[in-house]
Design a protein around this motif. Structure first.
Motif, PDB file in Angstrom:
ATOM      1  N   GLN A   1      10.714   5.218  -3.759  1.00 25.91           N
ATOM      2  CA  GLN A   1       9.703   4.262  -4.176  1.00 25.91           C
ATOM      3  C   GLN A   1       9.192   3.460  -2.977  1.00 25.91           C
TER       4      GLN A   1
ATOM      5  N   ALA B   1       6.673   5.495  -0.989  1.00 18.01           N
ATOM      6  CA  ALA B   1       5.374   5.531  -1.649  1.00 18.01           C
ATOM      7  C   ALA B   1       4.666   4.189  -1.535  1.00 18.01           C
ATOM      8  N   GLU B   2       5.466   3.124  -1.703  1.00 14.64           N
ATOM      9  CA  GLU B   2       4.925   1.776  -1.559  1.00 14.64           C
ATOM     10  C   GLU B   2       4.252   1.601  -0.200  1.00 14.64           C
TER      11      GLU B   2
ATOM     12  N   LYS C   1       2.102  -6.713  -6.869  1.00 18.09           N
ATOM     13  CA  LYS C   1       1.621  -5.337  -7.004  1.00 18.09           C
ATOM     14  C   LYS C   1       0.538  -5.250  -8.071  1.00 18.09           C
TER      15      LYS C   1
ATOM     16  N   ILE D   1      -2.650  -6.457  -6.562  1.00 19.01           N
ATOM     17  CA  ILE D   1      -3.206  -5.432  -5.661  1.00 19.01           C
ATOM     18  C   ILE D   1      -3.852  -4.319  -6.485  1.00 19.01           C
TER      19      ILE D   1
ATOM     20  N   PHE E   1      -4.043   9.510  -5.207  1.00 19.39           N
ATOM     21  CA  PHE E   1      -3.709   8.147  -4.819  1.00 19.39           C
ATOM     22  C   PHE E   1      -2.945   7.459  -5.952  1.00 19.39           C
TER      23      PHE E   1
ATOM     24  N   TYR F   1      -1.005   8.864  -8.018  1.00 18.45           N
ATOM     25  CA  TYR F   1       0.374   9.367  -8.012  1.00 18.45           C
ATOM     26  C   TYR F   1       1.234   8.560  -7.041  1.00 18.45           C
ATOM     27  N   LEU F   2       0.671   8.303  -5.857  1.00 24.50           N
ATOM     28  CA  LEU F   2       1.390   7.464  -4.893  1.00 24.50           C
ATOM     29  C   LEU F   2       1.647   6.073  -5.478  1.00 24.50           C
ATOM     30  N   MET F   3       0.606   5.532  -6.147  1.00 23.51           N
ATOM     31  CA  MET F   3       0.761   4.205  -6.749  1.00 23.51           C
ATOM     32  C   MET F   3       1.864   4.211  -7.800  1.00 23.51           C
TER      33      MET F   3
ATOM     34  N   ARG G   1       4.406   6.239  -8.031  1.00 20.63           N
ATOM     35  CA  ARG G   1       5.711   6.366  -7.393  1.00 20.63           C
ATOM     36  C   ARG G   1       6.122   5.071  -6.707  1.00 20.63           C
ATOM     37  N   GLY G   2       5.107   4.339  -6.239  1.00 16.49           N
ATOM     38  CA  GLY G   2       5.411   3.089  -5.546  1.00 16.49           C
ATOM     39  C   GLY G   2       5.591   1.915  -6.492  1.00 16.49           C
ATOM     40  N   GLY G   3       5.464   2.164  -7.786  1.00 17.82           N
ATOM     41  CA  GLY G   3       5.688   1.106  -8.757  1.00 17.82           C
ATOM     42  C   GLY G   3       4.508   0.172  -8.949  1.00 17.82           C
ATOM     43  N   PHE G   4       3.300   0.647  -8.633  1.00 15.76           N
ATOM     44  CA  PHE G   4       2.122  -0.169  -8.892  1.00 15.76           C
ATOM     45  C   PHE G   4       1.636   0.109 -10.310  1.00 15.76           C
TER      46      PHE G   4
END
Lengths: 163, 504, 322
Positions: free
Chosen positions: A3, A6-7, B168, B171, B424, B426-428, B430-433
């Motif tokens: 995570q 990706a963040e 987040k 953002i 993009f 998907y990245l968000m 995975r990043g918890g956005f």
């Protein structure tokens, strides 16, 4: 850790994008209307806000990392290969599908919808299905039926031409 | 209009089997259009305009209203089962609908969605049928400053749909606002960030972004080993998916409040189901005794947005029928459909052709009932989609997402855009956005900008108008209050960092 | 003998040439369906116009048509696709003043020489409207107020840098004054704005305002056209009241039928014949009257000249007003 990677990627892309767009905003007309808000103002506020919040987020991530490092060095991190700490770890299946998606859209214009849809569904399902359940015939039949059904539905029922 | 004559008009519609049939067909079609991402109620009605050309007026109206009602309600099906909202109005439904499905309560969530949609439609129908001319005046009190204040108030909802991390969420919201800055400037008509591409001139529409941010990341995540769609294995208890009277009674305040919010938002032109659903969700959470359960599969989190977005249907017809002003894109197409049948919506319609008005009222109610019944009967079939193994479902959904984004404007550009945003997204993910704020930003950002600038043109640069006019002053005041409390809360949270996870 | 044979042969050859050429020129007949590209969303005013034409063309000429919506970029996306399609008569589209306006501002990279103009479809002259409770009783009072208070009267338009915008500014310029132009996202918001008294007046198309005018909620003060409108005969024109709003030539909101450049003359004539026939059909004319637009399908050289004038007027407007 995934995570976190990706963040960081999202933060990176957004920051570079925001800087690029702040530069691009100079091409936008600078006319100001009553109240001092022109066509540039609002986008610029948005981009700067993205930059500032990104910085805050990055700061909090680093702060947290420093804190946890002090407490106890995490073990799993050292075991992950360096490369997966830098680039987002995307499972192979997912990566395959992403590439197939891009191919699907790229080839659409040349092969026509039915063919690409058939190839995509057949290919992707064969790729994804666990080996013990794999059946070529089932995938082909399903893909063929599905491509035809979607095509008929959109072109003849919804009257939306699928080039 | 006399009671007796209007009653006979209602009976004329009710005893006309063809009117019933076409309304049914329309509602069914609407549900299909609504549940498929990329197909919208607007497209469905536009499609019907030429087909119903030769129909008697009431049959055509019944069919179009059916598509409208079904199209808004249908969005919940994909939202709950697949985590992919079928329409922009169903974005807020995802928040609690999908967690419910993951807990094996998909059927229950669908039952609630259908029931709440019906109540939303019914309450807004009641307001339309009894108070239309009176409430229409309310719509006219909304000028640019009020719209700007409403947009600001709406953006505050980001705080309550952000999930774990507020920063987040903000953002994500800004990403939505960012996407909305492409294209023709709303006030002076100059081009912004089009990079010489004509496809970007009209900006990035909500639908490609919706498919990009919801469908693609969701499909990609379902492929990865650690995140299989776990609901596949869950057994679904089909016997009790219809909410009991007791349960409905328990949620009565939520249902009525959300429906009324939906109706009011519907009455205000140029707003729509998406804003209504988010506002209702936010209010439900605020009034709830247990707000911490929202976002984790709380039935009230499904009821609120679904009652509100179908509440919009009756509301949006108020300015259309009384003033001839279409409230959103769907009613704009509906206006075209009416005109092709030689009807000119407006105050005269009530006096000139009361039979048409009665026909609209009757078929609208019938469409709502059909929508409820079809959905309840259909739940058994809808949930079967969960039994389709991921390795078949995922490729099929990709095709649907691609076709859906193409169908919006018959354009491959939109497909590329969707894929790009999807990667993009998907990245968000995975990043918890969170994604919901992005949609809010995309819808409300341009509204905030253009209305502020419009207000300032009107006032000659004087900012005080926002605080002098009562409606906008109240909205701005409440927004500032929310912002303040959220800031204080997150500051406290920062102080004792150990409790970060505990308090939302 | 030999000479005679030669003569006969020559005659035969001539006959065949003449015959076959007439066959080629007069007999172009669509053999399959004609695609009409609508560069706007389904259900919009232009789309409905095309869909209204479809059954008439089928009935009167036995020709099937397909409407394809390619929206985006203020009609630039759909029309860019049109100009790159084959000029064989099977692909036509509905262009409008909007695209001419974009050309005049160089917002798109091509000019109207990429079109073959076929015929005029609709003319939507703008009108100036105020709320029924407004203090101005007629155009004279309104413009006198504009003259007395430059830069304070607010006029709502649908969008910016288009015919609405130009006409609003031109009305003020006719009395040597200025207004505050307030662009709205679409006509319905502007109407709601003027009915709710948030703005003083609107400049919109009759087809967008006819229902409010007929119900008396909105009063039309004047129309930006040289003659009165048949569907709103009570509304005076600016010209007849002595205001010159067209110093750069008429700035009309029109939509018209186009094909890609390079269309054969006979194909062009046939398409003009088909579409003019359908447009002049009583059914369509009634529809036009009800909806409040004018349908006078001029074509040929007259029409090319018309488009030429409109383009240059729009270019002047773009240079002087926007």
């Amino acid at each position: 850790m995934k995570q976190r990677v990706a963040e960081c990627w999202v933060i990176g892309i957004l920051s570079i994008g925001a800087l690029f767009f702040i530069k691009q905003a100079q091409n936008v007309a600078s006319t100001t209307l009553p109240g001092g808000i022109g066509p540039r103002t609002f986008p610029l506020i948005t981009f700067w806000a993205v930059l500032i919040l990104n910085a805050c987020l990055l700061g909090s991530i680093i702060w947290e990392k420093v804190k946890t490092k002090k407490a106890a060095p995490t073990e799993d991190e050292s075991q992950t290969k360096l490369i997966w700490r830098v680039i987002p770890y995307i499972p192979r299946q997912t990566l395959n599908i992403i590439i197939m998606c891009l191919l699907l859209v790229f080839l659409w214009r040349y092969l026509g919808f039915i063919v690409v849809a058939f190839l995509f569904v057949a290919g992707a399902s064969l790729l994804l299905v666990p080996e013990e359940k794999r059946s070529l015939r089932r995938s082909l039949v399903l893909a063929g039926v599905y491509a035809l059904v979607i095509y008929t539905l959109f072109v003849y029922v919804f009257k939306i031409p699928l080039a | 209009m006399e009671v007796a004559s209007s009653f006979s008009m209602v009976m004329a519609v009710l005893t006309d089997p063809m009117a019933m049939l076409w309304t049914f067909v329309g509602t069914f079609m609407g549900l299909v259009f609504g549940s498929l991402p990329g197909l919208t109620a607007t497209m469905g009605i536009a499609l019907l305009v030429p087909i119903t050309y030769s129909f008697p007026t009431i049959h055509a109206l019944g069919m179009m209203l059916g598509v409208y009602v079904g199209g808004i309600a249908g969005g919940a099906v994909a939202a709950i089962l697949l985590n992919i909202p079928g329409t922009p109005s169903a974005v807020a439904t995802v928040l609690d609908g999908h967690p419910m499905a993951q807990q094996g309560r998909a059927a229950k969530a669908l039952g609630w969605a259908a029931t709440a949609s019906f109540f939303g439609g019914f309450i807004s129908w009641l307001i339309l049928a009894t108070l239309a001319p009176q409430v229409a005046k309310f719509a006219l009190r909304f000028g640019p400053p009020e719209y700007a204040a409403l947009a600001l108030f709406g953006l505050m909802i980001i705080a309550s749909v952000s999930g774990k991390s507020l920063i987040k969420g903000v953002i994500s919201g800004l990403i939505g606002v960012w996407l909305s800055t492409f294209g023709v400037d709303p006030i002076i008509g100059d081009l912004r960030f089009t990079f010489g591409n004509i496809n970007l001139m009209s900006g990035i529409a909500v639908m490609p972004a919706l498919i990009g941010f919801y469908a693609i990341p969701q499909i990609l995540r379902s492929l990865s080993e650690e995140q299989t769609m776990e609901m596949n294995t869950k057994t679904l208890n089909l016997s009790d998916f219809i909410p009991s009277l007791k349960e409905i009674w328990r949620s009565k305040f939520n249902i009525v409040r959300s429906s009324v919010i939906g109706t009011i938002i519907g009455i205000i032109p140029a707003t729509g189901g998406n804003i209504a659903a988010f506002l209702a969700y936010d209010q439900a959470k605020r009034f709830s005794k247990s707000p911490e359960e929202y976002g984790k599969g709380c039935p009230d989190g499904v009821i609120a947005p679904e009652a509100a977005n179908n509440g919009v249907t009756g509301g949006a017809l108020v300015p259309l029928l009384t003033l001839g002003i279409p409230g959103d894109s769907v009613t704009a197409v509906l206006l075209g459909g009416l005109m092709i049948h030689g009807l000119q919506p407006g105050p005269q319609l009530f006096s000139k052709s009361p039979d048409i008005i009665m026909g609209i009222f009757t078929t609208l109610l019938i469409a709502n009932i059909f929508m409820w019944v079809i959905q309840l009967v259909g739940i058994k079939f809808f949930v079967r989609i969960l039994r389709v193994p991921t390795y078949f479902l995922a490729p099929m959904l990709v095709i649907l997402a691609v076709v859906g984004s193409y169908a919006l404007r018959n354009s491959l550009f939109d497909v590329w855009l969707t894929i790009l945003l999807g990667l993009f997204g998907y990245l968000m993910l995975r990043g918890g956005f969170p994604m919901a704020p992005t949609v809010l930003g995309l819808v409300l950002g341009p509204m905030l900008e253009s209305e502020i600038r419009r207000t300032l043109i009107l006032s000659g640069g004087d900012w005080s108008v926002f605080f002098v006019r009562p409606i906008s002053a109240v909205f701005i005041g409440v927004s500032l209050l929310i912002a303040l409390t959220v800031a204080v809360k997150s500051f406290k949270k920062g102080k004792n960092a150990d409790q970060v996870e505990a308090s939302i | 003998m030999n000479k005679r044979l030669q003569k006969v042969l020559l005659l035969l050859v001539l006959c065949t040439v003449i015959l076959s050429s007439t066959v080629v020129f007069a007999a172009w007949q669509p053999r399959r369906e004609i695609t009409i590209i609508i560069p706007w969303s389904p259900g919009g005013a232009t789309d409905i116009m095309a869909r209204k034409l479809q059954p008439i063309i089928r009935r009167e000429f036995g020709i099937n048509t397909v409407v394809v919506n390619k929206e985006g970029g203020n009609s630039a996306v759909g029309l860019t696709e049109l100009i790159t399609s084959r000029p064989d008569g099977y692909t036509v589209g509905l262009a409008s003043s909007t695209i001419l306006s974009l050309m005049a501002q160089n917002q798109i990279s091509w000019k109207s020489d990429r079109f073959t103009n076929i015929c005029l479809v609709s003319e939507d002259p703008m009108l100036l409207g105020v709320s029924k409770d407004a203090k101005w009783n007629d155009l004279h009072e309104f413009l006198a107020d504009v003259k007395a208070n430059p830069g304070t009267i607010t006029i709502g338009t649908a969008g910016s840098r288009n015919v609405n915008h130009a006409d609003a500014v031109l009305a003020a310029q006719s009395v040597g004054s200025t207004i505050r132009q307030v662009p709205f996202n679409g006509a319905s918001r502007a109407i709601a704005g003027v009915l709710g008294r948030h703005i003083d007046a609107v400049v919109l198309k009759p087809s967008e305002t006819i229902s409010q005018i007929q119900s008396g909620e909105l009063r039309a003060l004047g129309i930006f056209r040289n003659e009165r409108l048949e569907s709103l005969p009570q509304v005076p024109t600016f010209e007849e009241l002595g205001y010159d709003v067209f110093p750069y030539g008429p700035v009309d909101q029109i939509s018209y039928l186009v094909a890609p450049a390079g269309l054969n003359k006979d194909v062009k004539d046939k398409l003009a014949e088909i579409f003019r026939g359908a447009l002049q059909n009583e059914e369509f004319q009634n529809f036009a009257k009800e909806s409040g637009f004018v349908c006078n399908p001029i074509y040929g050289d007259e029409f090319d000249e018309y488009i030429g004038n409109l383009s240059s007027a729009l270019a002047e407007v773009a240079a002087n007003i926007y």
